[in-house]
Design a protein around this motif. Structure first.
Motif, PDB file in Angstrom:
ATOM      1  N   LEU A 130       1.098 -15.128  -0.145  1.00 56.05           N
ATOM      2  CA  LEU A 130       1.394 -13.966   0.688  1.00 56.05           C
ATOM      3  C   LEU A 130       0.672 -12.721   0.160  1.00 56.05           C
ATOM      4  O   LEU A 130       0.082 -11.954   0.925  1.00 56.05           O
ATOM      5  CB  LEU A 130       2.903 -13.727   0.750  1.00 56.05           C
ATOM      6  CG  LEU A 130       3.364 -12.498   1.530  1.00 56.05           C
ATOM      7  CD1 LEU A 130       2.986 -12.639   3.004  1.00 56.05           C
ATOM      8  CD2 LEU A 130       4.872 -12.324   1.382  1.00 56.05           C
ATOM      9  N   ALA A 131       0.708 -12.541  -1.155  1.00 53.10           N
ATOM     10  CA  ALA A 131       0.024 -11.388  -1.755  1.00 53.10           C
ATOM     11  C   ALA A 131      -1.471 -11.448  -1.488  1.00 53.10           C
ATOM     12  O   ALA A 131      -2.096 -10.427  -1.174  1.00 53.10           O
ATOM     13  CB  ALA A 131       0.297 -11.341  -3.259  1.00 53.10           C
ATOM     14  N   GLY A 132      -2.056 -12.637  -1.594  1.00 49.97           N
ATOM     15  CA  GLY A 132      -3.484 -12.781  -1.315  1.00 49.97           C
ATOM     16  C   GLY A 132      -3.813 -12.451   0.128  1.00 49.97           C
ATOM     17  O   GLY A 132      -4.818 -11.780   0.410  1.00 49.97           O
ATOM     18  N   ALA A 133      -2.967 -12.900   1.061  1.00 50.84           N
ATOM     19  CA  ALA A 133      -3.198 -12.621   2.481  1.00 50.84           C
ATOM     20  C   ALA A 133      -3.053 -11.130   2.777  1.00 50.84           C
ATOM     21  O   ALA A 133      -3.879 -10.543   3.485  1.00 50.84           O
ATOM     22  CB  ALA A 133      -2.227 -13.424   3.339  1.00 50.84           C
ATOM     23  N   VAL A 134      -2.026 -10.501   2.220  1.00 50.83           N
ATOM     24  CA  VAL A 134      -1.812  -9.070   2.441  1.00 50.83           C
ATOM     25  C   VAL A 134      -2.965  -8.260   1.850  1.00 50.83           C
ATOM     26  O   VAL A 134      -3.460  -7.329   2.474  1.00 50.83           O
ATOM     27  CB  VAL A 134      -0.449  -8.621   1.848  1.00 50.83           C
ATOM     28  CG1 VAL A 134      -0.337  -7.107   1.781  1.00 50.83           C
ATOM     29  CG2 VAL A 134       0.694  -9.224   2.640  1.00 50.83           C
ATOM     30  N   PHE A 135      -3.404  -8.636   0.662  1.00 51.70           N
ATOM     31  CA  PHE A 135      -4.511  -7.922   0.012  1.00 51.70           C
ATOM     32  C   PHE A 135      -5.783  -8.061   0.836  1.00 51.70           C
ATOM     33  O   PHE A 135      -6.510  -7.084   1.044  1.00 51.70           O
ATOM     34  CB  PHE A 135      -4.721  -8.475  -1.405  1.00 51.70           C
ATOM     35  CG  PHE A 135      -5.475  -7.550  -2.315  1.00 51.70           C
ATOM     36  CD1 PHE A 135      -4.818  -6.558  -3.008  1.00 51.70           C
ATOM     37  CD2 PHE A 135      -6.836  -7.686  -2.490  1.00 51.70           C
ATOM     38  CE1 PHE A 135      -5.508  -5.699  -3.857  1.00 51.70           C
ATOM     39  CE2 PHE A 135      -7.537  -6.839  -3.338  1.00 51.70           C
ATOM     40  CZ  PHE A 135      -6.868  -5.846  -4.019  1.00 51.70           C
ATOM     41  N   LEU A 136      -6.074  -9.267   1.316  1.00 55.48           N
ATOM     42  CA  LEU A 136      -7.282  -9.492   2.117  1.00 55.48           C
ATOM     43  C   LEU A 136      -7.206  -8.752   3.453  1.00 55.48           C
ATOM     44  O   LEU A 136      -8.154  -8.085   3.861  1.00 55.48           O
ATOM     45  CB  LEU A 136      -7.491 -10.987   2.360  1.00 55.48           C
ATOM     46  CG  LEU A 136      -8.725 -11.372   3.164  1.00 55.48           C
ATOM     47  CD1 LEU A 136     -10.000 -10.930   2.459  1.00 55.48           C
ATOM     48  CD2 LEU A 136      -8.748 -12.881   3.393  1.00 55.48           C
ATOM     49  N   LEU A 168      -4.674  -0.413 -10.590  1.00 50.74           N
ATOM     50  CA  LEU A 168      -3.591  -0.194 -11.548  1.00 50.74           C
ATOM     51  C   LEU A 168      -2.226  -0.520 -10.937  1.00 50.74           C
ATOM     52  O   LEU A 168      -1.359  -1.077 -11.615  1.00 50.74           O
ATOM     53  CB  LEU A 168      -3.632   1.240 -12.078  1.00 50.74           C
ATOM     54  CG  LEU A 168      -4.831   1.564 -12.977  1.00 50.74           C
ATOM     55  CD1 LEU A 168      -4.853   3.049 -13.321  1.00 50.74           C
ATOM     56  CD2 LEU A 168      -4.825   0.707 -14.230  1.00 50.74           C
ATOM     57  N   VAL A 169      -2.033  -0.180  -9.672  1.00 46.84           N
ATOM     58  CA  VAL A 169      -0.772  -0.513  -8.995  1.00 46.84           C
ATOM     59  C   VAL A 169      -0.619  -2.030  -8.901  1.00 46.84           C
ATOM     60  O   VAL A 169       0.446  -2.580  -9.158  1.00 46.84           O
ATOM     61  CB  VAL A 169      -0.698   0.152  -7.600  1.00 46.84           C
ATOM     62  CG1 VAL A 169       0.454  -0.402  -6.792  1.00 46.84           C
ATOM     63  CG2 VAL A 169      -0.575   1.660  -7.743  1.00 46.84           C
ATOM     64  N   PHE A 170      -1.690  -2.729  -8.546  1.00 44.47           N
ATOM     65  CA  PHE A 170      -1.660  -4.185  -8.479  1.00 44.47           C
ATOM     66  C   PHE A 170      -1.288  -4.780  -9.840  1.00 44.47           C
ATOM     67  O   PHE A 170      -0.403  -5.630  -9.943  1.00 44.47           O
ATOM     68  CB  PHE A 170      -3.024  -4.727  -8.020  1.00 44.47           C
ATOM     69  CG  PHE A 170      -3.106  -6.231  -8.036  1.00 44.47           C
ATOM     70  CD1 PHE A 170      -2.683  -6.963  -6.942  1.00 44.47           C
ATOM     71  CD2 PHE A 170      -3.603  -6.907  -9.136  1.00 44.47           C
ATOM     72  CE1 PHE A 170      -2.743  -8.342  -6.944  1.00 44.47           C
ATOM     73  CE2 PHE A 170      -3.674  -8.286  -9.153  1.00 44.47           C
ATOM     74  CZ  PHE A 170      -3.247  -9.007  -8.055  1.00 44.47           C
ATOM     75  N   LEU A 171      -1.975  -4.328 -10.891  1.00 44.16           N
ATOM     76  CA  LEU A 171      -1.715  -4.860 -12.229  1.00 44.16           C
ATOM     77  C   LEU A 171      -0.306  -4.522 -12.711  1.00 44.16           C
ATOM     78  O   LEU A 171       0.342  -5.350 -13.366  1.00 44.16           O
ATOM     79  CB  LEU A 171      -2.762  -4.338 -13.214  1.00 44.16           C
ATOM     80  CG  LEU A 171      -4.178  -4.862 -12.973  1.00 44.16           C
ATOM     81  CD1 LEU A 171      -5.186  -4.106 -13.828  1.00 44.16           C
ATOM     82  CD2 LEU A 171      -4.246  -6.360 -13.238  1.00 44.16           C
ATOM     83  N   ALA A 172       0.182  -3.337 -12.385  1.00 44.49           N
ATOM     84  CA  ALA A 172       1.556  -2.981 -12.745  1.00 44.49           C
ATOM     85  C   ALA A 172       2.535  -3.950 -12.086  1.00 44.49           C
ATOM     86  O   ALA A 172       3.496  -4.406 -12.718  1.00 44.49           O
ATOM     87  CB  ALA A 172       1.858  -1.542 -12.338  1.00 44.49           C
ATOM     88  N   LEU A 186       6.861  -7.004 -12.215  1.00 48.79           N
ATOM     89  CA  LEU A 186       7.748  -7.747 -11.319  1.00 48.79           C
ATOM     90  C   LEU A 186       8.473  -8.900 -12.011  1.00 48.79           C
ATOM     91  O   LEU A 186       9.686  -9.057 -11.815  1.00 48.79           O
ATOM     92  CB  LEU A 186       6.996  -8.237 -10.084  1.00 48.79           C
ATOM     93  CG  LEU A 186       7.880  -8.799  -8.979  1.00 48.79           C
ATOM     94  CD1 LEU A 186       8.870  -7.745  -8.489  1.00 48.79           C
ATOM     95  CD2 LEU A 186       7.035  -9.311  -7.836  1.00 48.79           C
ATOM     96  N   PRO A 187       7.812  -9.711 -12.835  1.00 45.73           N
ATOM     97  CA  PRO A 187       8.573 -10.766 -13.527  1.00 45.73           C
ATOM     98  C   PRO A 187       9.674 -10.215 -14.420  1.00 45.73           C
ATOM     99  O   PRO A 187      10.748 -10.816 -14.529  1.00 45.73           O
ATOM    100  CB  PRO A 187       7.501 -11.485 -14.357  1.00 45.73           C
ATOM    101  CG  PRO A 187       6.219 -11.204 -13.661  1.00 45.73           C
ATOM    102  CD  PRO A 187       6.375  -9.831 -13.074  1.00 45.73           C
TER     103      PRO A 187
END
Length: 145
Positions: free
Chosen positions: A21-27, A56-60, A65-66
Motif C-alpha cells: 500500500l505504501a509503495g502504491a501511495v508513494f508511486l 526525512l518524513v518517509f524515513l521517520a 511506526l514500529p
C-alpha cells in the motif's frame, strides 16, 4: 482468537500489505518508486536535496511506526541475533548489496515486480538466491547463526 493460533503469518501478511500500500501511495502521489535504499541514500549523499523533507518524513515513518505499534503487538519475537558483530556485518552487506543492485527489496521486489520490470524481477531473483545461500553457509556450514 489470535492467542489460539500462531499469529506470525498474520503479522507478515499485514506488513506485506502495508508495504504494498505504501509503495502504491508513494508511486501515485509522487510518480516515483518507493525504494527505501534510494530514499535513504539521497539523504546520506546529498543527492536528494530537492525533496529532503519528503525523504526525512518517509524515513521517520519507517523507523518510528514500529516503535509506536509495538505495544499493540504484544511483543513479536523477531529471532534477531544478539551478536552485535554479526548484526553490523549483516547491515553492511545489505547496504553494499543495495548499492550494487541499484535498489532494495522495496524498490525492486515490491515496486519493480508489480510493474513487471525485468530489472526488478532479475534483481529480486538474485538477492533471494544470495540470501538463501548466505543463510545456508552461515547457519549450516559455519554454524554462526
Amino acid at each position: 482468537m489470535l492467542n489460539s493460533i500462531p499469529a506470525d503469518w498474520l503479522f507478515g501478511l499485514a506488513g506485506g500489505l502495508l508495504i504494498g500500500l505504501a509503495g502504491a501511495v508513494f508511486l501515485l502521489g509522487n510518480g516515483r518508486i518507493m525504494g527505501a535504499s534510494g530514499i535513504l541514500g539521497g539523504v546520506i549523499d546529498g543527492s536528494g536535496k530537492a525533496n529532503i523533507t519528503e525523504r526525512l518524513v518517509f524515513l521517520a515513518g519507517v523507523f518510528l511506526l514500529p516503535i509506536l505499534l509495538q505495544p499493540m503487538s504484544g511483543g513479536v519475537d523477531t529471532h534477531v541475533n544478539s551478536n552485535l558483530a554479526i548484526l553490523i556485518a549483516a547491515g553492511l552487506c545489505v547496504g553494499v548489496g543495495t548499492r550494487l543492485a541499484n535498489g532494495c527489496t522495496s524498490g525492486h521486489g515490491v515496486c519493480g515486480i508489480s510493474r513487471f520490470s525485468l530489472r526488478g524481477i532479475v534483481a529480486t531473483a538474485f538477492y533471494i538466491l544470495a540470501g538463501g545461500l548466505t543463510v545456508g553457509l552461515f547457519r549450516h556450514v559455519l554454524g554462526v547463526v
